[in-house]
Scaffold this motif. Structure first.
Motif, PDB file in Angstrom:
ATOM      1  N   ILE B  88     -10.543 -40.443 -83.706  1.00 20.61           N
ATOM      2  CA  ILE B  88     -10.464 -41.520 -82.838  1.00 20.61           C
ATOM      3  C   ILE B  88     -11.161 -41.192 -81.442  1.00 20.61           C
ATOM      4  N   MET B  89     -10.654 -40.062 -80.815  1.00 16.07           N
ATOM      5  CA  MET B  89     -11.188 -39.794 -79.579  1.00 16.07           C
ATOM      6  C   MET B  89     -12.638 -39.396 -79.584  1.00 16.07           C
ATOM      7  N   ASP B  90     -13.162 -38.908 -80.741  1.00 13.98           N
ATOM      8  CA  ASP B  90     -14.660 -38.506 -80.574  1.00 13.98           C
ATOM      9  C   ASP B  90     -15.576 -39.825 -80.613  1.00 13.98           C
ATOM     10  N   GLN B  91     -15.072 -40.794 -81.410  1.00 14.14           N
ATOM     11  CA  GLN B  91     -15.873 -41.875 -81.562  1.00 14.14           C
ATOM     12  C   GLN B  91     -15.680 -42.879 -80.325  1.00 14.14           C
ATOM     13  N   LEU B  92     -14.333 -42.706 -79.730  1.00 18.73           N
ATOM     14  CA  LEU B  92     -14.372 -43.644 -78.670  1.00 18.73           C
ATOM     15  C   LEU B  92     -14.971 -42.998 -77.318  1.00 18.73           C
ATOM     16  N   ASP B 105     -15.000 -39.888 -66.530  1.00 20.80           N
ATOM     17  CA  ASP B 105     -14.565 -41.495 -66.313  1.00 20.80           C
ATOM     18  C   ASP B 105     -14.328 -41.980 -67.647  1.00 20.80           C
ATOM     19  N   ALA B 106     -14.952 -41.802 -68.610  1.00 19.53           N
ATOM     20  CA  ALA B 106     -14.496 -42.223 -69.980  1.00 19.53           C
ATOM     21  C   ALA B 106     -13.069 -41.538 -70.384  1.00 19.53           C
ATOM     22  N   GLN B 107     -13.073 -40.581 -70.158  1.00 17.91           N
ATOM     23  CA  GLN B 107     -11.637 -39.656 -70.604  1.00 17.91           C
ATOM     24  C   GLN B 107     -10.608 -40.254 -69.888  1.00 17.91           C
ATOM     25  N   ARG B 108     -10.793 -40.561 -68.632  1.00 16.03           N
ATOM     26  CA  ARG B 108      -9.681 -41.083 -67.709  1.00 16.03           C
ATOM     27  C   ARG B 108      -9.475 -42.557 -68.296  1.00 16.03           C
ATOM     28  N   ALA B 109     -10.388 -43.411 -68.433  1.00 18.07           N
ATOM     29  CA  ALA B 109     -10.325 -44.726 -68.588  1.00 18.07           C
ATOM     30  C   ALA B 109      -9.714 -44.955 -70.144  1.00 18.07           C
ATOM     31  N   LEU B 110      -9.953 -43.974 -71.085  1.00 18.44           N
ATOM     32  CA  LEU B 110      -9.149 -43.924 -72.402  1.00 18.44           C
ATOM     33  C   LEU B 110      -8.064 -43.355 -72.554  1.00 18.44           C
ATOM     34  N   ASP B 111      -7.614 -42.509 -71.321  1.00 25.57           N
ATOM     35  CA  ASP B 111      -6.263 -42.072 -71.236  1.00 25.57           C
ATOM     36  C   ASP B 111      -5.290 -43.435 -70.923  1.00 25.57           C
ATOM     37  N   TYR B 112      -5.811 -44.186 -70.068  1.00 26.93           N
ATOM     38  CA  TYR B 112      -4.972 -45.227 -69.567  1.00 26.93           C
ATOM     39  C   TYR B 112      -4.842 -46.169 -70.549  1.00 26.93           C
ATOM     40  N   TRP B 113      -5.939 -46.726 -71.287  1.00 24.22           N
ATOM     41  CA  TRP B 113      -5.972 -47.462 -72.386  1.00 24.22           C
ATOM     42  C   TRP B 113      -4.831 -47.223 -73.588  1.00 24.22           C
ATOM     43  N   PHE B 114      -4.966 -45.793 -73.890  1.00 26.53           N
ATOM     44  CA  PHE B 114      -4.087 -45.167 -75.003  1.00 26.53           C
ATOM     45  C   PHE B 114      -2.620 -45.476 -74.671  1.00 26.53           C
ATOM     46  N   GLU B 115      -2.397 -45.279 -73.165  1.00 24.57           N
ATOM     47  CA  GLU B 115      -1.173 -45.402 -72.697  1.00 24.57           C
ATOM     48  C   GLU B 115      -0.744 -46.917 -72.871  1.00 24.57           C
ATOM     49  N   ARG B 116      -1.512 -47.842 -72.210  1.00 23.36           N
ATOM     50  CA  ARG B 116      -1.291 -49.181 -72.062  1.00 23.36           C
ATOM     51  C   ARG B 116      -1.172 -49.754 -73.628  1.00 23.36           C
ATOM     52  N   LEU B 117      -1.900 -49.264 -74.697  1.00 24.66           N
ATOM     53  CA  LEU B 117      -1.526 -50.134 -75.863  1.00 24.66           C
ATOM     54  C   LEU B 117      -0.696 -49.386 -76.773  1.00 24.66           C
ATOM     55  N   GLY B 118      -0.119 -48.156 -76.144  1.00 22.87           N
ATOM     56  CA  GLY B 118       0.800 -47.118 -77.003  1.00 22.87           C
ATOM     57  C   GLY B 118       0.409 -46.417 -78.317  1.00 22.87           C
ATOM     58  N   GLN B 120      -1.407 -43.429 -77.921  1.00 19.97           N
ATOM     59  CA  GLN B 120      -1.689 -41.944 -77.537  1.00 19.97           C
ATOM     60  C   GLN B 120      -1.381 -40.862 -78.784  1.00 19.97           C
ATOM     61  N   GLU B 121      -0.660 -41.039 -79.610  1.00 18.44           N
ATOM     62  CA  GLU B 121      -0.148 -40.128 -80.638  1.00 18.44           C
ATOM     63  C   GLU B 121      -1.441 -40.209 -81.827  1.00 18.44           C
ATOM     64  N   TYR B 122      -2.494 -41.295 -81.745  1.00 16.67           N
ATOM     65  CA  TYR B 122      -3.420 -41.410 -82.800  1.00 16.67           C
ATOM     66  C   TYR B 122      -4.667 -40.865 -82.260  1.00 16.67           C
ATOM     67  N   ARG B 123      -4.827 -40.370 -81.003  1.00 10.60           N
ATOM     68  CA  ARG B 123      -6.260 -40.085 -80.393  1.00 10.60           C
ATOM     69  C   ARG B 123      -6.911 -38.915 -81.238  1.00 10.60           C
ATOM     70  N   ASP B 124      -6.151 -38.104 -81.949  1.00  8.53           N
ATOM     71  CA  ASP B 124      -6.881 -36.976 -82.797  1.00  8.53           C
ATOM     72  C   ASP B 124      -6.717 -37.057 -84.228  1.00  8.53           C
ATOM     73  N   LYS B 125      -6.289 -38.433 -84.478  1.00  9.15           N
ATOM     74  CA  LYS B 125      -6.227 -38.782 -85.962  1.00  9.15           C
ATOM     75  C   LYS B 125      -7.675 -39.289 -86.373  1.00  9.15           C
ATOM     76  N   ARG B 126      -7.877 -39.392 -87.683  1.00 16.15           N
ATOM     77  CA  ARG B 126      -9.074 -40.173 -88.087  1.00 16.15           C
ATOM     78  C   ARG B 126      -8.770 -41.517 -88.383  1.00 16.15           C
ATOM     79  N   ALA B 127      -9.845 -42.558 -88.250  1.00 14.77           N
ATOM     80  CA  ALA B 127      -9.600 -43.808 -88.098  1.00 14.77           C
ATOM     81  C   ALA B 127      -8.729 -44.446 -89.484  1.00 14.77           C
ATOM     82  N   GLU B 128      -9.349 -43.648 -90.517  1.00 19.41           N
ATOM     83  CA  GLU B 128      -8.919 -44.064 -91.859  1.00 19.41           C
ATOM     84  C   GLU B 128      -7.061 -43.825 -91.901  1.00 19.41           C
ATOM     85  N   GLN B 129      -6.575 -43.119 -90.910  1.00 21.23           N
ATOM     86  CA  GLN B 129      -5.246 -42.646 -91.181  1.00 21.23           C
ATOM     87  C   GLN B 129      -4.287 -43.837 -90.575  1.00 21.23           C
ATOM     88  N   LEU B 130      -5.070 -44.772 -89.731  1.00 18.94           N
ATOM     89  CA  LEU B 130      -4.503 -45.704 -89.169  1.00 18.94           C
ATOM     90  C   LEU B 130      -4.134 -47.078 -89.699  1.00 18.94           C
TER      91      LEU B 130
END
Lengths: 468, 300
Positions: B88-92, B105-118, B120-130
């Motif tokens: 997930i993180m790679d593609q975002l 900047d991208a890292q900072r923005a993504l950190d914010y949105w990961f937290e905002r939408l709850g 965070q634990e999926y950032r290193d998962k593959r999309a097919e696992q979500l």
């Protein structure tokens, strides 16, 4: 309304970088690379070592002499024909035969040998007569169990040669005339105007194109398919819609094709490096070392060894940096040609399950190109017996036809089958063809990349290319 | 004037996908692009985004021709898409880089949105696992991370459970507060009514209704009447010239031509002494307007 065409390929570097880094991290790539490397190691190492193990190196030695060690501790020689002289016995000893004397009868010696340790032999020379006239001589070698078979053959061969030699010389032929009578004779038929190859040149001129066309086919064609799969995945998984809010479709094609091209090129180089390293590591234990030794001492080689040196020099002697640059250019053009078509195929489908069917024309094109480069070589295999250079028209066609030239031209360059101007003309034809395909792809790709629904057929795509 | 879509037309052979669509967004807010399936919404969005070329017409942003590559746009497509095999993180980060964001900047923005939408634990998962819902959140992050000035949301709430739908709504509300231009396409009319100021309704490529939603509703007036009594009111309704359009446990619904007609029915019920449980006279909902307009268009 016309879209702003400024920066039509803007962003391709990011697509390139992402595609490259993600692909080399995939399990399929890592496992595939390991398997390819192992295959190369096995093939190169095998070709190098196996003939040596099987004894082929007896014929290829660095010195040009047959100095094979004879692993026999004791050799009894019983001459019932009277042709072998004391001088001959000394000559045999000089050749490495450890001759021993015995008062025992032949039968007793044979009986002893059957119980003796390995490395002992008895060679008997017996005349075969009819009505008092000598028809020939029988050279029989009896050896103890476990004795090295090659050494037995060598010892037997030496004695046989001596018997033949003495038989002729005893008839009044001088040793010089005997040597002259042993000159070899080869027969060949050569079409007037074509180059004349030795048997070794002929073999090199068959094997190198076949191996090269196969390796190039695998790299160019397989990675082309990967481009199609990658684009099809982006389209069918709807990632494409997201990408297209940032970059134009052409940037995606360029980035992907170049990334896959670089990966393919790196794997091509890796194959070369692994093959070269394997050759160097195994050379001391295989025929590769003998061959290198032979090439380093080219001026003192005689007989077949000299022919091999001539064949290698004749086939590869004209290599220059330009040769390798041209091979690189041809490889890149060939890859672009097939990858651009593959990109178009990948963009034409809406469901992954349609990809295999959509790829059929692409596969046919690739296989056609490969066969055109590969089969003319096989069809002219009979020339090995005759030593005639190939002038197969199909092979000539394969050099200039853009579908097959990426597979055929590199080996033609390596072996000097085509002259430099001919190669440049063939490369230019390929380049023009690639440019034409690129224009068509650029024109059609944007139209079909967002097409969803039934699979676009080849005719639909051609129609799109013709639209204003 | 910020976004101007001027008379865009798109045809495929003999089929007209979009016929003369025009609208303007002069100030931040949410604009609704509505229509039935196949009405031309997605084609219109793709033309606005520059993915497709229109046969004629123009799209301008701040008075200049619209060019995807140069503008800050966030897009949540109707058909969600992520690379199934990539982290997930790679593609975002890749999507953000294509938008011109620098990695920190991208890292900072993504950190914010990961937290905002709850998520965070999926950032290193593959999309097919979500799950589908979490993939949708990741897609929303991809659209929002570059902090776009223009946000196009195609069916943003479809397939979400009520909790996540509310989370998405809160994000959209925040974007509106930050003066973003938002174009929203949805079949959930209640959501459109909740967020949108101006609307366009498309049917078979043609614009069948366009304008400010409040004004459109006011133009209709209070013509929807719902009455619930402890007894049958159909005879009284008939005497007032009203026919029941829908009968539900919540009461009987009528289309009235004027408020006086509705009041007349109310008087009759009161005079009859029948206990009245519910009496509601209101403007039509967007859903009712949509069905009416699309129906009219189909009849033509």
């Amino acid at each position: 309304m016309k879209n702003n065409n400024a920066g039509i390929a803007r962003g391709w570097k990011k697509v390139f970088s992402f595609t490259f880094t993600q692909y080399i991290k995939t399990k399929s790539f890592i496992i595939g690379t390991i398997i390819i490397s192992l295959i190369v190691i096995l093939i190169v190492g095998g070709i190098n070592i196996i003939p040596k193990v099987l004894g082929a190196s007896d014929e290829i030695t660095g010195s040009g002499n047959q100095n094979t060690e004879i692993l026999l501790n004791t050799v009894y020689l019983t001459d019932n024909s009277g042709v072998i002289t004391g001088e001959d016995r000394e000559a045999l000893k000089t050749s490495g035969l450890k001759l021993a004397e015995s008062d025992k009868s032949t039968d007793d010696l044979i009986s002893e040998l059957s119980q003796a340790e390995e490395g002992q032999a008895l060679i008997t020379v017996t005349p075969e007569e009819l009505d008092g006239a000598v028809l020939g001589y029988a050279v029989k070698t009896f050896y103890s169990p476990g004795t090295d078979g090659d050494s037995v053959d060598t010892a037997s061969g030496l004695v046989t040669e001596i018997v033949k030699y003495r038989n002729i010389v005893d008839l009044g032929v001088s040793p010089e005339d005997y040597a002259a009578s042993q000159r070899y004779v080869t027969a060949s038929k050569i079409e007037a105007g074509s180059d004349e190859w030795s048997i070794f040149e002929t073999m090199i001129n068959y094997i190198v194109p076949m191996v090269f066309s196969l390796v190039l086919f695998i790299l160019i064609f397989a990675y082309g398919q990967t481009v199609a799969q990658s684009i099809a995945t982006e389209k069918t998984s709807r990632v494409m819609e997201l990408l297209l809010t940032s970059v134009r479709p052409l940037a995606i094609v360029i980035g992907k094709v170049l990334a896959m091209g670089l990966i393919s090129l790196l794997q091509f180089i890796l194959i070369g490096v692994v093959g070269g390293a394997t050759f160097l590591v195994t050379a001391p234990f295989g025929i590769g070392g003998d061959l290198m030794n032979m090439l380093q001492n080219a001026d003192i080689q005689v007989g077949e060894n000299a022919e091999i040196v001539d064949a290698v020099n004749s086939s590869f002697g004209s290599l220059s940096p330009l040769t390798f640059i041209l091979i690189l250019v041809i490889f890149i053009l060939g890859f672009l040609f097939f990858a651009l078509i593959a990109a178009l195929v990948g963009a034409s489908i809406s469901r992954m399950e349609d990809l295999a069917q959509a790829m059929q024309p692409y596969s046919l094109l690739g296989v056609l190109g490969f066969y055109l480069a590969y089969f003319p070589v096989i069809f002219t295999m009979e020339s090995i017996d005759t030593g005639a250079a190939s002038t197969n028209p199909m092979q000539i066609f394969s050099y200039y036809f853009p579908v097959s030239s990426p597979f055929a031209l590199p080996s033609a360059l390596l072996l000097g089958t085509l002259s430099l101007p001919q190669v440049i003309i063939a490369t230019l034809i390929l380049a023009v063809f690639v440019a034409l395909v690129a224009v068509i792809v650029a024109r059609v790709y944007e139209m079909i990349i967002l097409h969803n629904g039934s699979r676009l057929k080849f005719g639909d795509i051609i129609k799109m290319a013709g639209r204003k | 004037m910020s976004l101007k879509v001027d008379n865009i037309v798109k045809t495929y052979g003999n089929y007209t996908a979009v016929q003369g669509l025009s609208f303007e967004m002069n100030e931040p807010g949410v604009f609704a692009l509505l229509g039935t399936n196949g009405a031309g919404k997605t084609t219109s969005i793709r033309i606005i985004l520059g993915m497709l070329s229109a046969d004629s017409g123009s799209v301008t942003w701040h008075g200049k021709p619209f060019c995807t590559a140069n503008e800050s746009i966030g897009y949540l497509a109707e058909e969600r898409g992520l690379y199934p095999k990539y982290k997930i993180m790679d593609q975002l980060l890749y999507f953000a880089s294509l938008k011109g964001m620098k990695r920190p900047d991208a890292q900072r923005a993504l950190d914010y949105w990961f937290e905002r939408l709850g998520v965070q634990e999926y950032r290193d998962k593959r999309a097919e696992q979500l799950s589908k819902g979490n993939q949708q959140k990741i897609q929303l992050i991809a659209a929002l991370a570059p902090n776009p000035e223009l946000l196009i949301l195609d069916e943003p709430l479809s397939g979400l459970d009520p909790v996540n739908a509310e989370l998405f709504k809160s994000v959209i509300r925040d974007e509106i507060k930050q003066n973003k231009f938002v174009i929203m396409s949805s079949h959930q009319m209640s959501t459109i009514e909740e967020f949108c100021r101006d609307i366009v309704i498309l049917n078979k490529g043609k614009t069948v209704l366009q304008g400010n939603l409040n004004e459109i509703k006011k133009g209709y007036g209070r013509v929807k009447l719902t009455v619930k009594c402890e007894g049958d009111i159909s005879a009284m309704a008939q005497e007032c010239g009203l026919a029941v359009t829908e009968e539900t446990p919540n009461g009987s619904s009528f289309n009235v031509s004027s408020e006086e007609q509705a009041h007349a029915l109310l008087h009759r019920i009161m005079d009859s002494g029948m206990p009245l449980i519910k009496y509601e006279l209101r403007e039509p909902t967007l859903n009712e307007i949509f069905i009416e307009k699309v129906g009219e268009s189909d009849e033509k």
